[in-house]
Write an enzyme that holds these catalytic residues in place. Structure first.
Site, PDB file in Angstrom:
ATOM      1  N   HIS A 138      -4.485   0.972  11.940  1.00 16.02           N
ATOM      2  CA  HIS A 138      -4.286  -0.266  12.703  1.00 16.02           C
ATOM      3  C   HIS A 138      -5.660  -0.865  12.995  1.00 16.02           C
ATOM      4  CE1 HIS A 138      -3.120  -3.242  15.500  1.00 16.02           C
ATOM      5  NE2 HIS A 138      -3.163  -2.522  16.602  1.00 16.02           N
ATOM      6  N   ASN A 196     -10.403  -3.167   1.918  1.00 18.99           N
ATOM      7  CA  ASN A 196      -9.951  -3.301   0.532  1.00 18.99           C
ATOM      8  C   ASN A 196     -11.149  -3.137  -0.397  1.00 18.99           C
ATOM      9  OD1 ASN A 196      -7.244  -3.773   1.105  1.00 18.99           O
ATOM     10  ND2 ASN A 196      -7.444  -5.995   1.033  1.00 18.99           N
ATOM     11  N   TYR A 209       0.254  -4.432  12.141  1.00 18.32           N
ATOM     12  CA  TYR A 209       0.133  -2.999  11.853  1.00 18.32           C
ATOM     13  C   TYR A 209       0.973  -2.154  12.802  1.00 18.32           C
ATOM     14  CZ  TYR A 209      -3.589  -3.675   8.412  1.00 18.32           C
ATOM     15  OH  TYR A 209      -4.294  -4.033   7.293  1.00 18.32           O
ATOM     16  N   HIS A 266       0.826  -1.217   0.000  1.00 22.82           N
ATOM     17  CA  HIS A 266       0.000   0.000   0.000  1.00 22.82           C
ATOM     18  C   HIS A 266       0.861   1.268   0.000  1.00 22.82           C
ATOM     19  CE1 HIS A 266      -3.810  -2.161   0.621  1.00 22.82           C
ATOM     20  NE2 HIS A 266      -3.111  -2.955   1.403  1.00 22.82           N
TER      21      HIS A 266
END
Length: 739
Positions: free
Chosen positions: A375, A183, A398, A111
């Site tokens: 996160h 997503n 994360y 990402h």
């Protein structure tokens, strides 16, 4: 944030006011931000709201050091004479160069390529029965920051590659930060987070040559997914049009994992989160995506920022599919802990919880979009987790990532990450600590600080004191094993469900995607192994791809599942609002464009943006030109209107512009090409009066989705009606195999 009623008509101005021709010399305060730009709310590291977001802007009219000392020269280093060596005592040189040398931080491993925007989420009040989270309360408005991204490419890669997109939302709620990290596809490649390094290593560029960039059309990716067949479902989504969205504004979002919600009575429910775009789900054609990668690699970023600047605020509705929290965590035979599976919306409709509107662009990309840290473990009372093995790994990964990227454990004190709720966390010191803590007892229990901070009570109905409570989920007696439940073993039935739910034109696109991606692979064994996977999904799909590869189609090794198609999975068949669409208006070098001015007004009134495309820049017929035949391409446009047939412009020379074509034609070849490309990409086309001959020159007159006539108003109305379905897919037929 930007007021929609005050938005400019054409986005793209780089500054808040036009620059002077000469370099300014009179000192003045820094210019304010543009109307479309926003910034994180100003607050202390401990959550207190202070001042205005603009208080973080640079101040004063004069250049200074980082400590505020004014400077008279930043163009010359301090030397021992004009031709002498540079002196070590030049503190300004050392500060300037040292800071420059350390401007960059590590990019995200995945990402890395992203774009962000500010906005607001408004709750509908419909979640009261399933979650006590205050963010869902009726009429409650919560500031948000959203970051969209691609997964595989580096920060410098292109926007329109075939890839999964991230859709991460940071809610600055009164009860703390909630990060919904989603997503644009509801399933993932893997069922267990321990395999995440493997799938990313396989999908990233080959480690020896660092190619190909930002794509999966290579051997290592297809080697992995053909061996690891649980990846086939996500792969099918990626090979569909979902892998090349038209814009972030026309993209669904999915939480992927199953979450647990808790209401005020302590009752629990399982849910899957969905973002539904107001403009519908729409994608690029494959040729458009390839063209845009070269013409405008920032296409999706630009589209997002321009839409906000022009007042066409992107909008989504957040909803959930709701499932009873049963001990087996199954629904209709589908394992809710398997992130490679969906629950069709026909079985569990999406129930709306609230509305998201993005209405502010970042003021500074690095400070906001690059430093924002999401996160999945950032939750608020009323939202909890399940035992999904992918989600469990995400809860660790994360935070671990931010420690390296953002230089230590205090990344939540960076302005874009700061909560809007009071913070009293007993966490101390560390890199980049910005809070100035008082007291002597950052531990519990204590008496030296009067016992503060105190723990909240357990009464979930008390909004002033309620705290996050881990759901009391029962865990069955078990032995420690490295294994999956048998319900994870089905790797093909839902892939077949997706394929069978596609319209014929969408199936054609999937066949083309598989054929292209596998055709780029070198190893024959990899192609043959993936064809075997396709055979276990659908024989037509397998045969068509095998034909393209010049290979025999294998027989299935598993029984083909009997599935009921899910219409919700298709992008085709409905109509959608036209907000923010861009319509190109082709003109020649005419003195009178009164009819065109009227068309521009009608387009703006419909919430869209008109781009005047002319043979040269500047003004034509009293109207400003946004694109010329040399600078404009069809991929920027959602539709094209031909107001005039432009004659070859002075720069229509192949030595200057390869698109110019051979001399001696009546119309500029670049105008013909623009119309032909729009036609080929199934876009709506319209022409009236003196523009009609260009349709004949392009060979598209009288075709489906091409509107012509003598009256501009009628032609525009017909064009807008066609655009509601995004494309004119009926313009081209499909092969008998998929019809």
């Amino acid at each position: 944030m930007l007021d929609k009623n005050e938005a400019p008509q054409i986005p793209g101005a780089p500054g808040v006011e036009p620059p002077s021709l000469e370099e300014p010399t009179a000192p003045r305060e820094p210019l304010p931000s543009k109307p479309d730009q926003s910034a994180p709310e100003t607050g202390t590291a401990t959550g207190r709201r202070v001042g205005k977001p603009t208080d973080r802007n640079q101040q004063g009219a004069y250049l200074t050091t980082s400590t505020g000392t004014r400077l008279r020269d930043t163009d010359h280093s301090l030397k021992a004479g004009e031709r002498g060596p540079t002196l070590l005592q030049d503190h300004h040189l050392r500060e300037k160069i040292t800071h420059f040398d350390h401007e960059r931080i590590p990019e995200r491993v995945v990402h890395a390529r992203g774009a962000g925007a500010h906005g607001v989420f408004e709750g509908y009040g419909s979640a009261e029965g399933i979650s006590m989270a205050g963010v869902f309360a009726k009429g409650k408005e919560t500031p948000v920051f959203v970051r969209f991204s691609t997964v595989l490419g580096s920060r410098g890669s292109s926007d329109t590659v075939r890839d999964t997109r991230g859709f991460a939302t940071k809610f600055y709620t009164d009860e703390g930060v909630w990060d919904l990290v989603a997503n644009n596809m509801p399933v993932f490649f893997i069922q267990d987070g321990i395999k995440f390094p493997d799938v990313i290593h396989a999908a990233k560029p080959h480690p020896d040559r660092e190619i190909p960039q930002a794509q999966s059309a290579h051997d290592t990716f297809w080697d992995f997914v053909s061996l690891h067949t649980e990846a086939q479902h996500h792969t099918m989504w990626n090979m569909s049009d979902r892998g090349i969205p038209r814009s972030y504004r026309m993209m669904e979002g999915f939480g992927v994992n199953t979450f647990r919600l808790i209401n005020a009575a302590g009752e629990t429910t399982l849910v899957k989160f969905h973002w539904k775009p107001k403009l519908g789900v729409h994608s690029l054609t494959w040729e458009e995506a390839q063209m845009i990668n070269g013409i405008d690699p920032d296409f999706h970023r630009r589209d997002l920022y321009d839409a906000i600047e022009s007042g066409a605020f992107p909008e989504w509705e957040l909803g959930v599919q709701v499932f009873p929290d049963e001990p087996d965590q199954m629904f209709a035979g589908i394992d809710l802990l398997d992130p490679t599976k969906i629950v069709p919306e026909e079985l569990a409709p999406v129930q709306p919880l609230g509305r998201l509107v993005l209405n502010g662009n970042p003021t500074n990309f690095f400070a906001e979009t690059e430093q924002v840290a999401f996160h999945v473990g950032h939750v608020v009372p009323g939202i909890d987790f399940t035992d999904d093995p992918l989600l469990q790994t995400r809860l660790f990964s994360y935070v671990d990532t931010q420690l390296t990227r953002l230089g230590g454990p205090n990344f939540n004190q960076i302005p874009i990450n700061r909560t809007h709720a009071p913070v009293n966390d007993m966490l101390r010191d560390g890199f980049h600590q910005q809070a100035v803590h008082s007291g002597v007892a950052p531990y519990k229990p204590n008496s030296l600080d009067g016992g503060c901070p105190f723990q909240a009570g357990a009464d979930l109905t008390e909004e002033q004191t309620r705290a996050f409570v881990d759901a009391a989920a029962t865990i069955a007696a078990a032995t420690k094993v490295r294994a999956n439940p048998v319900t994870f073993d089905d790797h093909y039935s839902q892939v077949r469900l997706f394929w069978q739910s596609m319209t014929p034109v969408e199936k054609e696109h999937i066949i083309r995607a598989y054929s292209f991606e596998l055709g780029k692979c070198y190893e024959q064994a990899v192609k043959e192994r993936q064809l075997q996977c396709l055979a276990n999904i659908d024989p037509v799909l397998c045969q068509e791809v095998a034909t393209a590869l010049g290979l025999p189609a294998p027989a299935p090794t598993e029984e083909l599942a009997a599935v009921e198609p899910s219409p919700a999975l298709s992008q085709v068949g409905e109509t959608w609002p036209l907000d923010g669409r861009i319509i190109g208006i082709l003109v020649g070098d005419d003195e009178d464009l009164a009819d065109v001015a009227g068309v521009q007004t009608a387009i703006r009134a419909a919430g869209m943006v008109p781009f005047l495309v002319g043979p040269h820049g500047g003004m034509i017929g009293g109207l400003p030109v946004q694109r010329t035949l040399a600078t404009g391409r069809s991929v920027e446009l959602d539709a094209v209107l031909v107001a005039r047939t432009p004659a070859p412009a002075p720069d229509a020379l192949t030595a200057r512009d390869e698109k110019a074509g051979a001399p001696g034609v009546a119309a500029d070849a670049r105008a013909i090409m623009m119309v032909q490309e729009c036609f080929r990409h199934s876009k709506a086309i319209g022409a009236w009066g003196a523009g009609a001959p260009l349709l004949d020159a392009a060979g598209v007159a009288g075709s489906a989705g091409v509107v012509s006539g003598d009256d501009a108003e009628t032609v525009v109305a017909g064009l807008l009606e066609l655009m509601k379905t995004h494309r004119v897919w009926e313009r081209f037929g499909t092969s008998p195999a998929v019809a």
